[in-house]
Structure formats: C-alpha cells, structure tokens
Design a protein around this motif. Structure first.
Motif, PDB file in Angstrom:
ATOM      1  N   ASP A   1     -26.958  35.586  25.481  1.00  0.00           N
ATOM      2  CA  ASP A   1     -25.562  35.999  25.095  1.00  0.00           C
ATOM      3  C   ASP A   1     -24.678  34.594  26.067  1.00  0.00           C
ATOM      4  O   ASP A   1     -23.594  34.913  27.357  1.00  0.00           O
ATOM      5  CB  ASP A   1     -24.949  37.326  26.032  1.00  0.00           C
ATOM      6  CG  ASP A   1     -23.974  37.656  25.879  1.00  0.00           C
ATOM      7  OD1 ASP A   1     -22.847  37.904  25.280  1.00  0.00           O
ATOM      8  OD2 ASP A   1     -22.785  38.911  27.267  1.00  0.00           O
TER       9      ASP A   1
ATOM     10  N   GLU B   1     -20.644  34.742  25.747  1.00  0.00           N
ATOM     11  CA  GLU B   1     -19.715  35.295  26.354  1.00  0.00           C
ATOM     12  C   GLU B   1     -20.278  34.838  27.628  1.00  0.00           C
ATOM     13  O   GLU B   1     -18.744  35.352  28.427  1.00  0.00           O
ATOM     14  CB  GLU B   1     -19.616  36.719  25.821  1.00  0.00           C
ATOM     15  CG  GLU B   1     -19.483  36.677  23.984  1.00  0.00           C
ATOM     16  CD  GLU B   1     -18.539  35.285  23.984  1.00  0.00           C
ATOM     17  OE1 GLU B   1     -17.026  35.681  24.196  1.00  0.00           O
ATOM     18  OE2 GLU B   1     -19.056  34.333  22.965  1.00  0.00           O
ATOM     19  N   GLN B   2     -21.237  35.767  28.362  1.00  0.00           N
ATOM     20  CA  GLN B   2     -20.911  35.636  30.317  1.00  0.00           C
ATOM     21  C   GLN B   2     -20.638  34.634  30.734  1.00  0.00           C
ATOM     22  O   GLN B   2     -20.606  34.118  31.518  1.00  0.00           O
ATOM     23  CB  GLN B   2     -22.156  36.109  30.796  1.00  0.00           C
ATOM     24  CG  GLN B   2     -23.723  35.523  29.944  1.00  0.00           C
ATOM     25  CD  GLN B   2     -24.684  35.060  30.154  1.00  0.00           C
ATOM     26  OE1 GLN B   2     -24.538  35.898  31.640  1.00  0.00           O
ATOM     27  NE2 GLN B   2     -25.386  35.574  29.696  1.00  0.00           N
ATOM     28  N   TYR B   3     -20.828  33.394  29.619  1.00  0.00           N
ATOM     29  CA  TYR B   3     -20.614  32.003  30.330  1.00  0.00           C
ATOM     30  C   TYR B   3     -18.996  31.593  30.618  1.00  0.00           C
ATOM     31  O   TYR B   3     -18.608  30.366  30.424  1.00  0.00           O
ATOM     32  CB  TYR B   3     -21.200  30.745  30.269  1.00  0.00           C
ATOM     33  CG  TYR B   3     -22.789  31.102  30.107  1.00  0.00           C
ATOM     34  CD1 TYR B   3     -23.000  30.570  31.819  1.00  0.00           C
ATOM     35  CD2 TYR B   3     -23.677  31.710  29.550  1.00  0.00           C
ATOM     36  CE1 TYR B   3     -24.389  30.814  32.104  1.00  0.00           C
ATOM     37  CE2 TYR B   3     -25.286  31.830  29.859  1.00  0.00           C
ATOM     38  CZ  TYR B   3     -25.227  31.398  31.150  1.00  0.00           C
ATOM     39  OH  TYR B   3     -26.608  31.982  31.844  1.00  0.00           O
ATOM     40  N   ARG B   4     -17.949  32.225  29.005  1.00  0.00           N
ATOM     41  CA  ARG B   4     -17.232  32.007  28.848  1.00  0.00           C
ATOM     42  C   ARG B   4     -15.929  32.321  29.916  1.00  0.00           C
ATOM     43  O   ARG B   4     -15.713  33.428  30.604  1.00  0.00           O
ATOM     44  CB  ARG B   4     -16.224  32.840  27.468  1.00  0.00           C
ATOM     45  CG  ARG B   4     -17.166  32.740  26.496  1.00  0.00           C
ATOM     46  CD  ARG B   4     -16.926  33.108  24.990  1.00  0.00           C
ATOM     47  NE  ARG B   4     -17.506  32.466  24.009  1.00  0.00           N
ATOM     48  CZ  ARG B   4     -17.118  30.878  23.416  1.00  0.00           C
ATOM     49  NH1 ARG B   4     -16.227  30.227  23.557  1.00  0.00           N
ATOM     50  NH2 ARG B   4     -18.044  31.084  22.229  1.00  0.00           N
TER      51      ARG B   4
ATOM     52  N   THR C   1     -12.299  33.855  30.602  1.00  0.00           N
ATOM     53  CA  THR C   1     -11.501  34.926  30.038  1.00  0.00           C
ATOM     54  C   THR C   1     -10.013  34.672  30.399  1.00  0.00           C
ATOM     55  O   THR C   1      -9.182  34.822  29.843  1.00  0.00           O
ATOM     56  CB  THR C   1     -12.184  36.160  30.310  1.00  0.00           C
ATOM     57  OG1 THR C   1     -11.837  36.282  31.663  1.00  0.00           O
ATOM     58  CG2 THR C   1     -13.437  36.350  30.261  1.00  0.00           C
TER      59      THR C   1
ATOM     60  N   TYR D   1     -11.605  26.594  29.291  1.00  0.00           N
ATOM     61  CA  TYR D   1     -10.836  27.448  28.584  1.00  0.00           C
ATOM     62  C   TYR D   1     -10.375  27.055  27.547  1.00  0.00           C
ATOM     63  O   TYR D   1      -9.839  27.829  26.386  1.00  0.00           O
ATOM     64  CB  TYR D   1     -10.408  27.866  29.552  1.00  0.00           C
ATOM     65  CG  TYR D   1      -9.177  29.143  29.162  1.00  0.00           C
ATOM     66  CD1 TYR D   1      -9.347  30.556  29.258  1.00  0.00           C
ATOM     67  CD2 TYR D   1      -7.670  28.595  28.993  1.00  0.00           C
ATOM     68  CE1 TYR D   1      -8.583  31.055  28.711  1.00  0.00           C
ATOM     69  CE2 TYR D   1      -7.192  29.616  28.220  1.00  0.00           C
ATOM     70  CZ  TYR D   1      -7.700  31.094  28.209  1.00  0.00           C
ATOM     71  OH  TYR D   1      -6.506  32.087  28.357  1.00  0.00           O
TER      72      TYR D   1
ATOM     73  N   ARG E   1     -14.663  26.870  25.070  1.00  0.00           N
ATOM     74  CA  ARG E   1     -15.946  26.385  24.835  1.00  0.00           C
ATOM     75  C   ARG E   1     -16.740  27.706  26.091  1.00  0.00           C
ATOM     76  O   ARG E   1     -16.064  27.457  27.433  1.00  0.00           O
ATOM     77  CB  ARG E   1     -16.771  24.615  25.159  1.00  0.00           C
ATOM     78  CG  ARG E   1     -16.372  23.971  24.045  1.00  0.00           C
ATOM     79  CD  ARG E   1     -16.860  24.808  23.132  1.00  0.00           C
ATOM     80  NE  ARG E   1     -18.037  25.497  22.452  1.00  0.00           N
ATOM     81  CZ  ARG E   1     -18.436  25.656  21.751  1.00  0.00           C
ATOM     82  NH1 ARG E   1     -17.853  26.792  21.397  1.00  0.00           N
ATOM     83  NH2 ARG E   1     -19.897  26.614  21.970  1.00  0.00           N
ATOM     84  N   PRO E   2     -17.822  28.394  26.482  1.00  0.00           N
ATOM     85  CA  PRO E   2     -18.698  28.513  27.424  1.00  0.00           C
ATOM     86  C   PRO E   2     -19.056  27.341  28.054  1.00  0.00           C
ATOM     87  O   PRO E   2     -18.821  26.249  28.088  1.00  0.00           O
ATOM     88  CB  PRO E   2     -20.080  28.639  26.932  1.00  0.00           C
ATOM     89  CG  PRO E   2     -20.051  28.614  25.355  1.00  0.00           C
ATOM     90  CD  PRO E   2     -18.751  28.204  25.187  1.00  0.00           C
TER      91      PRO E   2
END
Length: 273
Positions: free
Chosen positions: A10, A12-15, A17, A61, A65-66
C-alpha cells in the motif's frame, strides 16, 4: 501466500498528506525538480537541523510521490535495508526492507545521515544509482527492477566527517549534490516564528543567539545551534516559559557539557533576553 500477492504494498501509507512548511532559500526547489525528472540520485549536504529532511518531505509532497525515510546508524545491516527472511505463523517468509519497498512502489527513498551506516551496507545502493536501477536480493535470489518513479536521496553533515566516517568516492560520484546551510537571519527568523508560534521579535533574538554559537564552531563547539533547536526554544517561549530558561534548556544544554562554554552561551542568551 505467493510472492505476487505478498508484494502488493500500500503506497498510500507512505504519502505525505499535508504540505510540510518549507521556505526556499535559493533555487533548490527547481534544481531538485529537474533532478527528479531525470531520476538522478541526489545527495543533500549540510549541518544538523538546517532543513534537509524537511526539504525532502516538501519535495515528495510537491511531486506527489510516496516517501520512505531511513535513519541510518552504525548498527544497520544490509538486511535491515533490503529485507530478510523471518519466521511467522505460516513459517519462514521474506519481508522487504525499506529500500526494497521504495524501489517496488516508485517512492523517493531518503537515507538520512548515510555516513553513519556501515560501508558494506552503503554499497548495496550502488546498482540503484546507475543505469541498471536494480536491487539484487541475494538471499532471496531475486533482482528487483526499480519502478520508473523511484529516486534515491541521501543526506549527511560534511562538518562531522572524518577519515573513518565519509562516503567512498565510488559512492559520492553516483549522486548529484546540493549544499544546504542555515538561512540568512531574516529568513531564518521567519521560519522560526512560523514553526514555533513566537513573534518575529523573539524569533530574531533566537537567531542572533544561534549566530553567536555558530561563530564558535571549531573554537569549543562541534556544531552551532540549529534551526531545529531554535524552533524548540520558540515553542517553549510560546508556551509561557521564561525566555532565558527556554534558551538554556533548548539551545545551550543540548550542544555542550563544557562549563565554560555554557557560561559563554548563557551570557549570549541574557544579552538578548
């Protein structure tokens, strides 16, 4: 579980926000964007607490990118970076390390204070930093091809380098390099005020104290007060702590245990507060 399902990571956990606050000093944002467009590995050089890590977060950000961050240390092994076999309820299973995860998902992988890592660990990054863009997992018998969006970023403090703690030329010359330093006083005051919540007058005084300490680098101090420490002091002041006590706690005591040097820095604090 098969390898194909095991590596559905996943991303997204490294993005990041929320946009991290970063105040550009020069042309570093544009230069980094150009480097990323070429997927050039980048080395960030500068003193402790001057904004290198915040810059990487800001760019991750901005580029959407993550970001996978690794705090390097002398005990970190190659397996810590790329992965290892571990036992779980289903038996022995391979677990990717942070570098492998980043290469698979197309993240920016940030190796903070790379010179702290062992030499046999840092050589693991070499195949990712040239035309191959691959990561061999020798224990697993797999060759990971880096995602097209993957980029490697490292950082270190040249002021702390020694003959025993420096990157080999074979590693250095795989990276483009960007120099970082503490901002000009007006800009640094703006950053401290924004990040800590103190007014601009107090922020300016904190910066003036820091500049006094930075002039003592090599003359009793290994490092002067970082922007990070100024933010800590500002946060204490914003919470109602007496400015002199806040500066002693957040600025003076962290950087030296030498009694004479503490007296010198304490005197600088009382000059402004």
């Amino acid at each position: 579980m098969t390898d194909s399902t095991r590596y559905e990571i996943d991303a997204e956990q490294y993005r990041i926000t929320e946009e991290p606050y970063y105040r550009p000093v020069s042309e570093e944002v544009g230069l980094y964007e150009a480097a990323y467009s070429a997927r050039m590995p980048i080395s960030l050089k500068g003193p402790t607490g001057c904004g290198k890590s915040r810059f990487v977060e800001h760019m991750a950000y901005k580029l959407g990118r993550p970001l996978v961050t690794v705090a390097c240390n002398e005990d970190m092994t190659a397996s810590d970076l790329v992965g290892r076999y571990l036992l779980d309820v289903d038996g022995t299973r391979w677990h990717d390390g942070p570098l492998t995860v980043a290469a698979r998902i197309g993240a920016i992988c940030y190796l903070d204070e790379i010179v702290e890592a062992r030499t046999d660990t840092t050589v693991m990054i070499h195949p990712l930093t040239d035309h191959r863009r691959t990561l061999p997992l020798e224990k697993k018998g797999e060759l990971v091809e880096a995602h097209p969006d993957f980029q490697l970023v490292i950082s270190y403090n040249p002021g702390y380098q020694s003959l025993m703690k420096d990157l080999k030329q074979s590693t250095k010359q795989r990276f483009g390099a960007m120099d970082f330093d503490y901002p000009e006083s007006e800009l640094e005051s703006e950053v401290v005020a924004h990040e800590s919540g103190v007014d601009t007058e107090a922020a300016g005084k904190l910066v003036a104290i820091a500049q006094r300490s930075r002039n003592l680098k090599g003359h009793g101090l290994d490092e002067g007060m970082s922007t990070r420490l100024l933010v800590y002091a500002g946060q204490l002041i914003a919470k109602g702590v007496n400015p002199v006590d806040a500066c002693r706690m957040a600025l003076v005591r962290p950087i030296t245990d030498d009694a004479d040097m503490r007296d010198t820095l304490d005197a600088a604090v009382t000059t402004y507060f």
